[in-house]
Design an enzyme around this catalytic site. Structure first.
Site, short mmCIF file in Angstrom:
data_model
loop_
_atom_site.label_atom_id
_atom_site.label_comp_id
_atom_site.label_asym_id
_atom_site.label_seq_id
_atom_site.Cartn_x
_atom_site.Cartn_y
_atom_site.Cartn_z
N ASP A 137 0.86 -1.18 0.00
CA ASP A 137 0.00 0.00 0.00
C ASP A 137 0.90 1.23 0.00
O ASP A 137 1.40 1.65 1.05
CB ASP A 137 -0.91 0.01 1.24
N LYS A 201 -6.66 3.36 -3.75
CA LYS A 201 -7.14 3.35 -2.37
C LYS A 201 -7.39 4.77 -1.92
O LYS A 201 -6.63 5.67 -2.25
CB LYS A 201 -6.06 2.66 -1.51
N LYS A 237 -9.90 0.19 -2.99
CA LYS A 237 -9.88 -0.05 -1.55
C LYS A 237 -10.34 1.21 -0.85
O LYS A 237 -9.81 2.29 -1.09
CB LYS A 237 -8.47 -0.43 -1.09
#
Lengths: 301, 478
Positions: A137, A201, A237
């Site tokens: 991430d 995300k 996400k």
């Protein structure tokens, strides 16, 4: 060379109508069997997360146990998708999760601000992957994006992606709460998708505004348009501030009605959260027994 | 089975519906003079709901006399601040009984419960709240030095698409200004007007201030012709509106008409496209397209025509058509068999004249009146589907190349109720809006309503305004 990327078109976004559409999706009524299916799906799509300065080996091991068996004694309740930790704790998580389907995700690239040299970001990524991370991430450099240095943001994503290669799945955190407008969020989404993000995300969870329904809707639209343009399916996400079952179900509705049911899969949709799991389990208990269990009946991590 | 189907989520409240409804005249419930009643059904499943009185000319006369008596005896003499309290009380009562009213509206009319719950009922209450505040400030609606005085007895005739809301639009300003009213709801959707009459009775308004006479067109005609009515306010079809205008010609009755429309909805290539698609969907499929201001003529800049058609086709498939009582239903039932037949006839004419039909692919419920969300491409301006009001979930898509052409095509209609413009350029948006001959122009949105904002038409869409201070002035002598 231009700092901006004129090859990626600017997409206009109307804030009022975007929010109205998100609000109407939030009014879907998800009851009985679909609520159970939604809770099950939300657990399967969860990145159970701990990103605190006080994180310790014990806490990570405890979280991993919960990730594999969220509701001990109920084999019907699935494991979560992944556990998300800082790079230094990846090896511990990897060890704790051995033999399970739960993946290890690691934040990287000088999380959460992303204000470090590229070399450090790449080393950070490499270390996490070497320690066993299945998913990375990364954060984008919001300062660079807002000052118009889009090419820098783009190139950094490309470079991190190159480090990930086929070894790790790359999620790119846009930190939408710092981007200032929906149009910037849309542009950052398009830029990240073009640069090779496997998943985009919303947030780090470390700033005032995290995932919101309109932002998730907007990012779904970017992913949908990218799929239409290229035939490739990329993931979403949502992270930060997702605490209740109702919120989680609304995100599923947004994905379902914008990207379609084929996106309702842990490969293409994730919810990053720390306390949401407890509420999902409590709602499951309610569906099973008709009563709400007290919080002490849900194991804390 | 898909991973995440939405299970049925039916609204659970069942309002008390009487077996039979009389006429609400002079503060009480009366039998119709000839004892005639007609059935009202649920268009979603064709089940019988209740029977409703058919008011005769004599019944209308009794209602008008009651309204006149109430006007002279109570309402015009009442202190405006006291009148305000009554109007405010109605608003509160609607809010308190909102769930029951929403269910009743959906049962009787076929609209999705989410719309009745989130739009019809709260907006109805909002109109009473708004006009309650005006009752003791009427001189501010007048030109300086003029006294604000009511008109007298108002005959109000409302349509079946927003039964409670249209009653609220008409009653609230009339009552706030000191007029008394004879309200005539549409034949297929009387129940919420009758529920409103019950509320008004419970709110203890003086008898005769509001009277509700149900029935078909004969009842409406008797009300229009009645000599002691000072004003007629009508919302409905242009055809009936013209007949009313003809019959009032030469009398000193006032008249406001809110009639049909064929609104142009203009989408420029630089529009925020995802939101424009939502605006298009809201513009034509809201309330199954039973909306006089529906954005039924989509004018799309040619260079984005294909993109709009592709996106809209995809979006149609996510609309949920079915039981209006399900909280997840987006498209409910068509209001009546008659209306369904009219929609089918016009859609057939579109196919005959060479347009291409695109529809949502879904199974229609076996009973009840339903029509899938639809649009036509390859539409010419001369096609009937581009000119006539379909009043159903059917959109006609035309194209343009320049802003001038868009404006010309938009204005090329006998109607002029509403219009919409989508572009990311503020200056272009304002300029185009200024060129459109329509009572309401929505910029980067559609179907937004607020009690403070006037609503009404140009040309064959009628005259007079409802809402805001303009709507107030229609009920004051000046």
């Amino acid at each position: 060379m231009l700092a901006t990327l004129p090859s990626i078109p600017n997409i206009a976004v109307d804030a009022v109508m975007l929010e109205a559409r998100a609000a109407s999706l939030a009014k879907r009524s998800i009851k009985t069997t679909s609520k159970r299916a939604g809770i099950d799906l939300a657990i399967r799509c969860m990145d159970l997360t701990t990103l605190e300065g006080k994180d310790s080996e014990g806490r990570v091991r405890s979280l991993c146990a919960k990730a594999m068996t969220p509701r001990p004694g109920y084999p019907g309740v699935p494991s979560v998708a992944a556990v998300c930790v800082y790079p230094n704790l990846v090896a511990i998580a990897k060890d704790a999760l051995r033999g399970s389907t739960v993946k290890v995700a690691s934040v990287a690239t000088a999380f959460p601000a992303g204000l470090a040299d590229l070399a450090i970001k790449l080393a950070d990524t490499e270390q996490a992957i070497t320690a066993g991370a299945d998913e990375i991430d990364m954060v984008i450099d919001r300062g660079a994006f807002l000052s118009g240095r889009e090419r820098q943001v783009f190139d950094e994503i490309v470079a991190v992606k190159a480090v990930c290669g086929t070894r790790a799945h790359l999620k790119v955190i846009l930190e939408t709460g710092e981007l200032g407008s929906y149009e910037n969020t849309r542009r950052a989404s398009d830029l990240a998708l073009e640069a090779g993000a496997d998943t985009i995300k919303t947030s780090t969870g470390k700033v005032g505004t995290n995932a919101t329904f309109p932002t998730a809707l907007l990012m779904c639209e970017a992913i949908r348009d990218f799929a239409r343009r290229t035939g490739q399916r990329r993931g979403l996400k949502v992270a930060g501030g997702v605490r209740t079952t109702k919120q989680a179900l609304t995100y599923l509705v947004i994905v379902n009605e914008t990207l379609g049911p084929q996106w309702l899969d842990p490969d293409l949709f994730r919810i990053g959260a720390s306390t949401l799991l407890d509420d999902l389990l409590m709602q499951l208990e309610k569906l099973d027994t008709g009563n709400y269990a007290g919080p002490d009946y849900i194991p804390k991590d | 089975m898909a991973i995440f189907e939405y299970a049925p989520a039916p609204e659970s409240v069942r309002p008390r519906i009487r077996e039979q409804y009389g006429l609400f005249v002079d503060g009480d419930w009366k039998r119709p003079s000839e004892g005639e009643y007609f059935a009202t059904i649920n268009p979603a499943n064709e089940e019988h709901l209740s029977t409703v009185a058919q008011a005769t000319a004599d019944d209308v006369d009794a209602a008008v006399r009651a309204a006149r008596k109430a006007y002279d005896k109570y309402w015009r003499k009442m202190k405006p601040a006291d009148r305000a309290k009554y109007v405010f009380r109605i608003a509160r009562a609607i809010t308190e009984r909102s769930r029951e009213l929403a269910v009743l509206e959906t049962l009787d009319g076929g609209k999705p419960i989410k719309e009745a719950r989130d739009f019809d009922v709260p907006t109805s209450a909002a109109h009473f709240f708004y006009y309650a505040g005006w009752a003791d400030k009427l001189e501010w609606a007048m030109r300086a030095g003029r006294e604000a005085s009511p008109l007298g007895v108002c005959g109000q005739i409302v349509p079946w698409n927003f039964p409670l809301l249209m009653a609220a639009w008409k009653l609230a300003p009339a009552l706030a200004c000191g007029n008394t009213v004879v309200l005539k709801p549409a034949e297929t959707t009387s129940l919420t007007a009758l529920a409103l009459a019950q509320i008004i009775q419970e709110c203890d308004l003086p008898p005769g201030v509001v009277n509700v006479v149900t029935g078909d067109g004969r009842t409406g005609a008797a009300l229009v012709r009645h000599e002691d009515v000072d004003k007629i306010a009508f919302t409905g079809s242009t055809e009936v509106g013209k007949a009313i205008a003809r019959s009032l010609a030469g009398t000193d009755k006032r008249l406001t008409l809110e009639l049909g429309g064929k609104a142009a909805h203009i989408v420029f290539g630089d529009a925020p496209m995802d939101q424009a698609i939502e605006g298009i969907v809201n513009g034509i499929y809201f309330n199954q397209g039973h909306v006089c201001c529906a954005g039924s003529r989509l004018l799309v800049e040619e260079r984005v025509h294909e993109e709009v058609v592709v996106r809209l086709t995809e979006r149609l498939q996510t609309l949920r058509l079915g039981d209006p009582m399900d909280k997840n239903t987006d498209i409910g039932a068509i209001n009546s068999r008659e209306q369904l037949d009219r929609i089918k006839e016009l859609v057939a004419s579109g196919i005959d004249q060479g347009a291409t039909l695109v529809q949502q692919q879904c199974a229609l419920p076996g009973k009840g009146y339903y029509f899938p969300a639809s649009f036509f491409t390859n539409v010419s301006t001369s096609h009937r589907i581009a000119r006539e009001e379909i009043f159903g979930p059917v959109l006609s898509i035309l194209t343009f190349r320049t802003p001038e052409e868009a404006i010309e095509k938009a204005n090329n209609t006998p109607y002029g109720l509403s219009a919409g413009v989508w572009t990311d350029k503020g200056s272009k948006n304002m300029w185009v809006a200024g060129q459109l001959r329509a009572g309401v122009v929505w910029c980067n949105t559609f179907n937004q309503f607020d009690p403070t904002s006037p609503f009404g038409g140009y040309r064959e869409s009628g005259f007079g305004r409802e809402g805001g201070v303009h709507g107030l002035q229609e009920y004051l002598a000046h």
